[in-house]
Design a protein around this motif. Structure first.
Motif, PDB file in Angstrom:
ATOM      1  N   TRP A 201       0.838  -1.208   0.000  1.00 41.59           N
ATOM      2  CA  TRP A 201       0.000   0.000   0.000  1.00 41.59           C
ATOM      3  C   TRP A 201       0.872   1.257   0.000  1.00 41.59           C
ATOM      4  O   TRP A 201       0.615   2.210  -0.733  1.00 41.59           O
ATOM      5  CB  TRP A 201      -0.912  -0.041   1.220  1.00 41.59           C
ATOM      6  CG  TRP A 201      -1.693   1.212   1.495  1.00 41.59           C
ATOM      7  CD1 TRP A 201      -1.559   2.052   2.555  1.00 41.59           C
ATOM      8  CD2 TRP A 201      -2.756   1.774   0.690  1.00 41.59           C
ATOM      9  NE1 TRP A 201      -2.444   3.088   2.474  1.00 41.59           N
ATOM     10  CE2 TRP A 201      -3.199   2.944   1.343  1.00 41.59           C
ATOM     11  CE3 TRP A 201      -3.360   1.401  -0.505  1.00 41.59           C
ATOM     12  CZ2 TRP A 201      -4.214   3.747   0.828  1.00 41.59           C
ATOM     13  CZ3 TRP A 201      -4.378   2.202  -1.022  1.00 41.59           C
ATOM     14  CH2 TRP A 201      -4.787   3.350  -0.350  1.00 41.59           C
ATOM     15  N   LYS A 202       1.939   1.239   0.805  1.00 43.58           N
ATOM     16  CA  LYS A 202       2.830   2.397   0.856  1.00 43.58           C
ATOM     17  C   LYS A 202       3.577   2.578  -0.469  1.00 43.58           C
ATOM     18  O   LYS A 202       3.829   3.694  -0.900  1.00 43.58           O
ATOM     19  CB  LYS A 202       3.825   2.262   2.015  1.00 43.58           C
ATOM     20  CG  LYS A 202       3.163   2.454   3.380  1.00 43.58           C
ATOM     21  CD  LYS A 202       4.180   2.490   4.499  1.00 43.58           C
ATOM     22  CE  LYS A 202       4.989   3.763   4.452  1.00 43.58           C
ATOM     23  NZ  LYS A 202       5.890   3.876   5.624  1.00 43.58           N
ATOM     24  N   GLU A 203       3.946   1.468  -1.106  1.00 44.37           N
ATOM     25  CA  GLU A 203       4.609   1.541  -2.405  1.00 44.37           C
ATOM     26  C   GLU A 203       3.668   2.152  -3.440  1.00 44.37           C
ATOM     27  O   GLU A 203       4.079   2.993  -4.245  1.00 44.37           O
ATOM     28  CB  GLU A 203       5.054   0.136  -2.843  1.00 44.37           C
ATOM     29  CG  GLU A 203       5.552   0.026  -4.279  1.00 44.37           C
ATOM     30  CD  GLU A 203       6.808   0.870  -4.526  1.00 44.37           C
ATOM     31  OE1 GLU A 203       7.477   1.258  -3.556  1.00 44.37           O
ATOM     32  OE2 GLU A 203       7.089   1.135  -5.719  1.00 44.37           O
ATOM     33  N   ARG A 204       2.417   1.748  -3.375  1.00 45.93           N
ATOM     34  CA  ARG A 204       1.408   2.322  -4.279  1.00 45.93           C
ATOM     35  C   ARG A 204       1.329   3.834  -4.060  1.00 45.93           C
ATOM     36  O   ARG A 204       1.315   4.625  -5.007  1.00 45.93           O
ATOM     37  CB  ARG A 204       0.073   1.632  -4.010  1.00 45.93           C
ATOM     38  CG  ARG A 204      -1.119   2.180  -4.783  1.00 45.93           C
ATOM     39  CD  ARG A 204      -1.905   3.139  -3.918  1.00 45.93           C
ATOM     40  NE  ARG A 204      -3.174   3.491  -4.558  1.00 45.93           N
ATOM     41  CZ  ARG A 204      -3.889   4.558  -4.244  1.00 45.93           C
ATOM     42  NH1 ARG A 204      -3.466   5.382  -3.294  1.00 45.93           N
ATOM     43  NH2 ARG A 204      -5.030   4.816  -4.847  1.00 45.93           N
ATOM     44  N   ASP A 210       4.633  10.602  -4.533  1.00 40.24           N
ATOM     45  CA  ASP A 210       6.033  11.050  -4.453  1.00 40.24           C
ATOM     46  C   ASP A 210       6.821  10.753  -5.726  1.00 40.24           C
ATOM     47  O   ASP A 210       8.016  11.046  -5.787  1.00 40.24           O
ATOM     48  CB  ASP A 210       6.735  10.365  -3.259  1.00 40.24           C
ATOM     49  CG  ASP A 210       6.028  10.662  -1.950  1.00 40.24           C
ATOM     50  OD1 ASP A 210       5.462  11.770  -1.830  1.00 40.24           O
ATOM     51  OD2 ASP A 210       6.028   9.786  -1.062  1.00 40.24           O
ATOM     52  N   GLN A 211       6.161  10.116  -6.697  1.00 39.85           N
ATOM     53  CA  GLN A 211       6.841   9.730  -7.952  1.00 39.85           C
ATOM     54  C   GLN A 211       8.108   8.925  -7.664  1.00 39.85           C
ATOM     55  O   GLN A 211       9.142   9.082  -8.312  1.00 39.85           O
ATOM     56  CB  GLN A 211       7.178  10.959  -8.807  1.00 39.85           C
ATOM     57  CG  GLN A 211       5.972  11.634  -9.458  1.00 39.85           C
ATOM     58  CD  GLN A 211       5.131  12.417  -8.478  1.00 39.85           C
ATOM     59  OE1 GLN A 211       5.674  13.241  -7.761  1.00 39.85           O
ATOM     60  NE2 GLN A 211       3.835  12.157  -8.402  1.00 39.85           N
ATOM     61  N   LYS A 212       8.028   8.052  -6.650  1.00 41.36           N
ATOM     62  CA  LYS A 212       9.142   7.149  -6.341  1.00 41.36           C
ATOM     63  C   LYS A 212       8.655   5.715  -6.515  1.00 41.36           C
ATOM     64  O   LYS A 212       7.505   5.416  -6.219  1.00 41.36           O
ATOM     65  CB  LYS A 212       9.616   7.346  -4.900  1.00 41.36           C
ATOM     66  CG  LYS A 212      10.254   8.705  -4.635  1.00 41.36           C
ATOM     67  CD  LYS A 212      10.650   8.817  -3.169  1.00 41.36           C
ATOM     68  CE  LYS A 212      11.274  10.164  -2.861  1.00 41.36           C
ATOM     69  NZ  LYS A 212      11.524  10.346  -1.420  1.00 41.36           N
ATOM     70  N   MET A 213       9.525   4.874  -6.984  1.00 41.00           N
ATOM     71  CA  MET A 213       9.107   3.482  -7.146  1.00 41.00           C
ATOM     72  C   MET A 213      10.267   2.537  -6.865  1.00 41.00           C
ATOM     73  O   MET A 213      11.431   2.897  -7.030  1.00 41.00           O
ATOM     74  CB  MET A 213       8.559   3.235  -8.550  1.00 41.00           C
ATOM     75  CG  MET A 213       9.562   3.445  -9.679  1.00 41.00           C
ATOM     76  SD  MET A 213       8.795   3.288 -11.299  1.00 41.00           S
ATOM     77  CE  MET A 213       8.365   1.550 -11.293  1.00 41.00           C
ATOM     78  N   CYS A 214       9.921   1.347  -6.394  1.00 43.36           N
ATOM     79  CA  CYS A 214      10.946   0.317  -6.240  1.00 43.36           C
ATOM     80  C   CYS A 214      10.422  -0.984  -6.807  1.00 43.36           C
ATOM     81  O   CYS A 214       9.216  -1.163  -7.015  1.00 43.36           O
ATOM     82  CB  CYS A 214      11.373   0.181  -4.779  1.00 43.36           C
ATOM     83  SG  CYS A 214      10.155  -0.527  -3.690  1.00 43.36           S
ATOM     84  N   SER A 215      11.324  -1.896  -7.071  1.00 46.09           N
ATOM     85  CA  SER A 215      10.976  -3.179  -7.675  1.00 46.09           C
ATOM     86  C   SER A 215      10.437  -4.121  -6.600  1.00 46.09           C
ATOM     87  O   SER A 215      10.622  -3.879  -5.403  1.00 46.09           O
ATOM     88  CB  SER A 215      12.215  -3.786  -8.320  1.00 46.09           C
ATOM     89  OG  SER A 215      13.134  -4.147  -7.293  1.00 46.09           O
ATOM     90  N   PRO A 216       9.777  -5.205  -7.014  1.00 47.29           N
ATOM     91  CA  PRO A 216       9.342  -6.208  -6.031  1.00 47.29           C
ATOM     92  C   PRO A 216      10.506  -6.712  -5.177  1.00 47.29           C
ATOM     93  O   PRO A 216      10.360  -6.898  -3.972  1.00 47.29           O
ATOM     94  CB  PRO A 216       8.757  -7.320  -6.899  1.00 47.29           C
ATOM     95  CG  PRO A 216       8.308  -6.639  -8.145  1.00 47.29           C
ATOM     96  CD  PRO A 216       9.295  -5.533  -8.369  1.00 47.29           C
TER      97      PRO A 216
END
Ligand SMILES: [Zn+2]
Length: 245
Positions: A201-204, A210-216
């Motif tokens: 949920w926080k990644e979403r 915040d236009q930030k993303m990380c991989s699984p």
């Protein structure tokens, strides 16, 4: 009714002097939230969102109406009935409220389990970029979520079904998956389940706001780190062993 940002009651709102009607229009009040919400504020935010889903403004003057009575008038008997309605049982309630997890995460999971995550859904899921986002997709059928759980399962080294594998909802999957663990490990899995959902949920939110993303893979590393924090702070209470976790 203007919402004044100068009032300490609106410290998380950046939009001042909005009327309620303006704040409700296209969820402007959500876009106007500022700063890092405290745990209490986050819970209130979820509750408010739920409440607003049921509200419709009209042009009529405001009146006071008692929701527990069909005629809108207060009565002691309706208040008595309301007291017992508040004790509505939820089949997963005990598991959720007794799980070893911070209260904000238990509340979050309670909303997810009840299908009451009334947050504005995106047209397209920001995790997989493929399907319409809703609660079931985000936590059960999303490819990103599935990949995270596949990695988690490999790390935990216990065979349990992945979400979406048996075409069931999130709570049914959770119950089915926890049965694959020996009794003494099920509460640990409950905590890991909640933490994983919370960080998904926080990644979403990080991707959207915040236009930030990380991989699984990166997210799973974050989950492992957080699990270590939970271990050292005794969040895993009343568990026989934390084994590989
Ligand atoms: Zn998705």
């Amino acid at each position: 009714m203007p919402l004044s940002s100068s009032s300490p009651r609106f410290i998380f709102s950046a939009r001042s002097k909005l009327t309620v009607a303006q704040a409700l229009s296209n969820h402007r009040w959500v876009r106007g939230l500022r700063g890092s919400l405290s745990n209490v504020a986050m819970v209130q935010c979820f509750q408010l969102w739920d409440e607003l889903q049921l509200s419709n403004l009209s042009q009529e003057p405001d009146t006071i109406r008692w929701k527990a009575s069909s005629d809108g008038n207060f009565s002691v008997s309706s208040a008595y009935d309301l007291f017992f309605m508040a004790r509505e049982s939820c089949p997963y309630g005990e598991l959720i409220w007794q799980a070893g997890a911070p209260s904000k995460i238990r509340f979050f999971l309670w909303l997810v389990a009840k299908g009451r995550m009334g947050w504005p859904h995106e047209d397209c899921c920001h995790l997989c970029g493929r399907e319409h986002e809703d609660c079931h997709h985000l936590f059960v059928s999303c490819n990103f979520t599935n990949r995270v759980w596949r990695l988690m399962r490999a790390w935990i080294n216990i065979v349990f079904p992945l979400p979406g594998q048996n075409d069931c909802n999130i709570t049914d999957w959770w119950i089915e998956a926890r049965r694959c663990f020996r009794t003494g490990y099920r509460k640990i899995f409950d905590s890991v389940f909640m933490l994983t959902c919370w960080l998904i949920w926080k990644e979403r939110n990080a991707r959207i706001f915040d236009q930030k993303m990380c991989s699984p893979d990166q997210l799973v590393e974050d989950i492992k780190e957080e699990i270590m924090v939970w271990k050292t702070t005794a969040v895993f209470k009343d568990c026989n062993s934390t084994a590989n976790l």
